[in-house]
Design a protein around this motif. Structure first.
Motif, short mmCIF file in Angstrom:
data_model
loop_
_atom_site.label_atom_id
_atom_site.label_comp_id
_atom_site.label_asym_id
_atom_site.label_seq_id
_atom_site.Cartn_x
_atom_site.Cartn_y
_atom_site.Cartn_z
N ILE A 33 0.74 -1.20 -0.02
CA ILE A 33 0.11 -0.10 0.01
C ILE A 33 0.90 1.27 -0.01
O ILE A 33 0.53 2.30 -0.82
CB ILE A 33 -0.99 -0.09 1.01
CG1 ILE A 33 -0.24 0.02 2.53
CG2 ILE A 33 -2.01 -1.14 1.10
CD1 ILE A 33 -1.36 0.34 3.83
N ALA A 34 1.99 1.18 0.56
CA ALA A 34 2.96 2.40 0.62
C ALA A 34 3.48 2.54 -1.03
O ALA A 34 3.86 3.55 -1.20
CB ALA A 34 3.98 2.02 1.54
N GLY A 35 3.64 1.59 -1.60
CA GLY A 35 4.40 1.56 -2.96
C GLY A 35 3.09 2.25 -3.92
O GLY A 35 3.66 2.89 -4.74
N LEU A 36 2.04 1.85 -3.59
CA LEU A 36 1.00 2.46 -4.34
C LEU A 36 0.68 3.87 -4.11
O LEU A 36 0.65 4.40 -4.89
CB LEU A 36 -0.46 1.45 -4.26
CG LEU A 36 -0.27 0.24 -4.86
CD1 LEU A 36 -1.70 -0.46 -4.31
CD2 LEU A 36 -0.13 0.11 -6.37
N ASN A 37 0.93 4.29 -2.86
CA ASN A 37 0.99 5.34 -2.46
C ASN A 37 1.97 6.22 -3.31
O ASN A 37 1.89 7.34 -3.82
CB ASN A 37 1.24 5.84 -0.95
CG ASN A 37 0.75 7.27 -0.55
OD1 ASN A 37 -0.28 7.33 -0.16
ND2 ASN A 37 1.67 8.20 -0.75
N ILE A 170 -7.35 -0.10 -0.07
CA ILE A 170 -6.57 0.80 0.59
C ILE A 170 -5.57 1.32 -0.58
O ILE A 170 -4.96 2.33 -0.70
CB ILE A 170 -5.76 0.31 2.04
CG1 ILE A 170 -6.86 0.25 2.87
CG2 ILE A 170 -4.89 1.56 2.41
CD1 ILE A 170 -7.83 1.52 3.20
N GLY A 171 -4.91 0.11 -0.84
CA GLY A 171 -3.65 0.47 -2.08
C GLY A 171 -4.18 1.36 -3.24
O GLY A 171 -3.59 2.06 -3.58
N VAL A 172 -5.49 0.89 -3.85
CA VAL A 172 -6.05 1.52 -4.80
C VAL A 172 -6.17 3.00 -4.50
O VAL A 172 -5.81 3.89 -5.44
CB VAL A 172 -7.21 0.98 -5.54
CG1 VAL A 172 -8.14 1.72 -6.38
CG2 VAL A 172 -7.06 -0.44 -6.16
N GLN A 173 -6.83 3.35 -3.32
CA GLN A 173 -7.28 4.71 -3.06
C GLN A 173 -6.19 5.41 -2.87
O GLN A 173 -6.21 6.66 -2.76
CB GLN A 173 -8.30 4.62 -1.97
CG GLN A 173 -8.07 4.05 -0.56
CD GLN A 173 -7.30 5.25 0.21
OE1 GLN A 173 -7.81 6.31 0.12
NE2 GLN A 173 -6.54 4.72 1.02
N GLY A 204 3.40 7.71 2.46
CA GLY A 204 3.12 6.27 2.63
C GLY A 204 3.89 5.31 3.69
O GLY A 204 3.51 4.25 4.18
N LEU A 205 5.25 5.85 4.10
CA LEU A 205 5.87 5.22 4.99
C LEU A 205 5.20 4.85 6.08
O LEU A 205 5.51 3.62 6.80
CB LEU A 205 7.29 5.63 5.14
CG LEU A 205 8.37 5.43 4.14
CD1 LEU A 205 9.72 6.18 4.33
CD2 LEU A 205 8.55 3.91 3.81
N VAL A 206 4.37 5.62 6.84
CA VAL A 206 3.99 5.51 8.06
C VAL A 206 2.78 4.25 8.11
O VAL A 206 2.85 3.71 9.13
CB VAL A 206 3.13 6.71 8.50
CG1 VAL A 206 1.86 6.91 7.59
CG2 VAL A 206 2.60 6.71 9.97
N GLU A 207 2.35 3.93 6.88
CA GLU A 207 1.46 2.79 6.82
C GLU A 207 2.10 1.37 7.30
O GLU A 207 1.59 0.74 7.64
CB GLU A 207 0.98 2.75 5.55
CG GLU A 207 0.06 4.03 5.39
CD GLU A 207 -0.83 3.93 3.96
OE1 GLU A 207 -1.68 4.71 3.79
OE2 GLU A 207 -0.10 3.45 3.01
N ILE A 208 3.31 1.40 6.97
CA ILE A 208 4.15 -0.07 7.24
C ILE A 208 4.23 -0.15 8.62
O ILE A 208 3.98 -1.14 9.18
CB ILE A 208 5.66 0.07 6.57
CG1 ILE A 208 5.46 0.25 4.84
CG2 ILE A 208 6.40 -1.11 6.90
CD1 ILE A 208 6.59 0.48 4.31
N PRO A 209 4.86 0.62 9.52
CA PRO A 209 4.89 0.35 10.91
C PRO A 209 3.57 0.31 11.49
O PRO A 209 3.27 -0.64 12.56
CB PRO A 209 5.60 1.42 11.58
CG PRO A 209 5.43 2.46 10.70
CD PRO A 209 5.57 1.95 9.40
#
Length: 279
Positions: A33-37, A170-173, A204-209
């Motif tokens: 999802i961070a990558g799609l962001n 989430i990734g698409v949006q 996007g990075l915040v979504e990973i942790p």
């Protein structure tokens, strides 16, 4: 191939990549999802001057996806998993999520201040200085927090047939959101090539942790799962109502933004039926 077979194939494909550990699965999902962001953020390199109408439609689509996902992948499964009193547990978590996002929203400028150059009350933002950039990144981080948490909670629940559609939603949006972030950076006076990519990474990075935290929390204490699902849904619903909808209705493009929202709801519902129910 039937819908059910497609669901099985997708789940098996994800398990081959991420394995069986919910924490690793959440990590992989967070990276996706961070990558799609980031993909959305760098779209500005090829779509250098998107119109307000296009952005409103894209953000409306993102709102529709989040709206449907809040119910199909978080609220309804949370009620079912909560057993007796499940609806009250989810409602309690939802209200807490709204309260936390509301308080966080008071600490930083609204995201749309830097997207449109206006604050509520039409106070123009003119100085693109370091302080404004820091506040901008904090605002975007808070905006993305419930999304990352929601995906992590989904994978922590162990139900991949609900978690994978949520991750995809989430990734698409995140793609139109990432583009909107890049546009905000350009409007603030920063270099398109360098800052668009950096902004996408930061946003996007915040979504990973948070994916990892959400998965860890519900696996460490499974009893909090319905509360966590409600919390994540409440945060997402707050962002939709407080940020995205007002932003898309300030430029005279309310109809196209509404149609985008309806399309987002339809896409998420279709994903949920095809990938989650397999029916």
């Amino acid at each position: 191939m039937s819908r059910r077979d497609s669901t099985v194939v997708l789940v098996e494909w994800f398990v081959r990549i991420a394995g069986q550990d919910p924490l690793v699965q959440a990590l992989v999902a967070g990276v996706i999802i961070a990558g799609l962001n980031l993909l959305g953020a760098v779209l500005i390199l090829v779509w250098s001057d998107p119109s307000e109408r296009s952005l409103d439609a894209a953000l409306g689509f993102a709102a529709g996806v989040m709206l449907a996902a809040s119910f199909t992948s978080l609220i309804i499964p949370g009620i079912e998993l909560g057993g007796e009193g499940g609806v009250l547990k989810v409602i309690a978590g939802l209200l807490l999520g709204v309260a936390v996002l509301d308080q966080a929203d008071r600490w930083v400028p609204h995201v749309h201040v830097l997207v449109t150059g206006r604050e509520r009350g039409d106070q123009t933002v003119t100085d693109a200085n370091v302080s404004s950039v820091v506040l901008f990144i904090v605002a975007i981080t808070i905006h993305n927090m419930p999304e990352g948490l929601a995906v992590g909670v989904g994978f922590g629940s162990g139900n991949l047939e609900d978690a994978i559609p949520l991750m995809l939603a989430i990734g698409v949006q995140n793609i139109p959101e990432g583009l909107a972030v890049s546009v905000a950076a350009v409007n603030a006076g920063f270099d398109r090539l360098d800052y668009a990519a950096l902004t996408g990474i930061r946003a996007g990075l915040v979504e990973i942790p948070l994916c990892l935290f959400g998965a860890w929390a519900v696996t460490a204490a499974s009893s909090i799962l319905p509360y966590a699902m409600g919390f994540a849904a409440g945060g997402m619903l707050f962002v939709i109502s407080d940020e995205i909808v007002p932003e898309t209705h300030t430029h005279g493009h309310e109809r196209v933004a509404t149609l985008g929202t309806m399309l987002g709801v339809v896409v998420m519902l279709y994903l949920d039926v095809v990938l989650a129910s397999g029916g």
